[in-house]
Design an enzyme around this catalytic site. Structure first.
Site, PDB file in Angstrom:
ATOM      1  N   LYS A  83       0.851  -1.189   0.000  1.00  0.00           N
ATOM      2  CA  LYS A  83       0.000   0.000   0.000  1.00  0.00           C
ATOM      3  C   LYS A  83       0.888   1.241   0.000  1.00  0.00           C
ATOM      4  O   LYS A  83       1.783   1.370   0.844  1.00  0.00           O
ATOM      5  CB  LYS A  83      -0.850  -0.018   1.263  1.00  0.00           C
TER       6      LYS A  83
HETATM    7  C1  E4P Z   1      -8.437   1.475   3.762  1.00  0.00           C
HETATM    8  O1  E4P Z   1      -7.632   0.769   3.237  1.00  0.00           O
HETATM    9  C2  E4P Z   1      -8.251   2.210   5.004  1.00  0.00           C
HETATM   10  O2  E4P Z   1      -7.473   1.394   5.833  1.00  0.00           O
HETATM   11  C3  E4P Z   1      -9.530   2.464   5.749  1.00  0.00           C
HETATM   12  O3  E4P Z   1     -10.664   2.046   5.021  1.00  0.00           O
HETATM   13  C4  E4P Z   1      -9.659   3.816   6.352  1.00  0.00           C
HETATM   14  O4  E4P Z   1     -10.882   3.883   7.050  1.00  0.00           O
HETATM   15  P1  E4P Z   1     -11.203   5.005   8.144  1.00  0.00           P
HETATM   16  O5  E4P Z   1     -11.498   6.275   7.432  1.00  0.00           O
HETATM   17  O6  E4P Z   1     -12.417   4.471   8.857  1.00  0.00           O
HETATM   18  O7  E4P Z   1      -9.981   5.104   9.022  1.00  0.00           O
END
Ligand code: E4P
Length: 217
Positions: A83
């Site tokens: 990522k």
């Molecule tokens: C996605 O890969 C992120 O880890 C995640 O969906 C972020 O979500 P949040 O806005 O609830 O922290």
């Protein structure tokens, strides 16, 4: 639509995986902090538990270090998707990792133009954050719809991974738009199974079945 679990909590992942409906996992530095475990240990355990892609996020901002981190993450298991953030250096890193055949999930996407850049950089997944978009007064699902149109216009193979999903309506809207993946916490996934009419209907059938005195087994 594929279902990913957005967590680094191995117990939740095991529970979700036992449903047979789990296609992958996404993590981020905040979720790793919440899990309170060693990064490499927990990512390896998740990657062993789940057959599909498991996102492990890089943390540096410069291209060179991010690339090194990406290679190190990719070494953990074959099903790791590295990522990287949607920055100029993140997309340079994406391109370089993809050239080596490594899966890449480009995260923190908040505009359709950013998603276009990620697709051009060969991203395997683009992660637009719908919940955080809603939080600041924009319509997160409109972003998903725009990205779907752009990717279809040019036949991009990048999968739209709807992230920052907060409730079942986000999941429903993602499916209606034709997103490829939605990633959500276990609490949201559990809610997808429930409907009050199912609960009430089951209670009625239980009562009537008990009154018949029959047994199936
Ligand atoms: C996605 O890969 C992120 O880890 C995640 O969906 C972020 O979500 P949040 O806005 O609830 O922290």
């Amino acid at each position: 639509m594929k279902f990913f679990l957005d967590t680094a909590n191995i117990d939740e992942i095991r529970e979700a995986n036992a449903t047979g409906l789990l296609d992958g996992v996404t993590t981020n530095p905040s979720l790793i902090k919440k899990a309170g475990r060693d990064f490499f240990e927990v990512i390896a355990e998740i990657a062993n538990e789940v057959d599909g892609p498991v996102s492990a996020e890089t943390v540096s901002h410069d291209h060179e270090t991010m690339l090194k981190e990406g290679f190190k993450c990719a070494e953990i298991a074959d099903n790791i998707a590295v990522k990287v953030p949607l920055t100029l250096n993140g997309l340079k890193t994406c391109k370089a990792l993809r050239a080596e055949g490594i899966m890449v999930n480009v995260t923190l996407c908040f505009s359709a133009n950013q998603a276009l850049l990620a697709a051009k950089a060969g991203a395997s997944f683009i992660s637009p954050f719908v919940g955080r978009h809603d939080d600041v007064g924009f319509d997160g699902m409109e972003l998903i719809s725009d990205i779907r149109t752009i990717y279809d216009n040019y036949d991009f193979g990048t999968e739209i991974l709807v992230a920052s999903v907060r409730h079942p309506t986000h999941v429903l809207d993602s499916a209606l738009i034709g997103a490829d993946v939605a990633t959500f916490p276990w609490d949201v996934m559990k809610k997808l199974f429930n409907h009050p009419l199912t609960t009430n209907g089951l209670a009625g059938f239980d009562k009537d079945w008990a009154a018949t005195g029959f047994s199936i087994l």
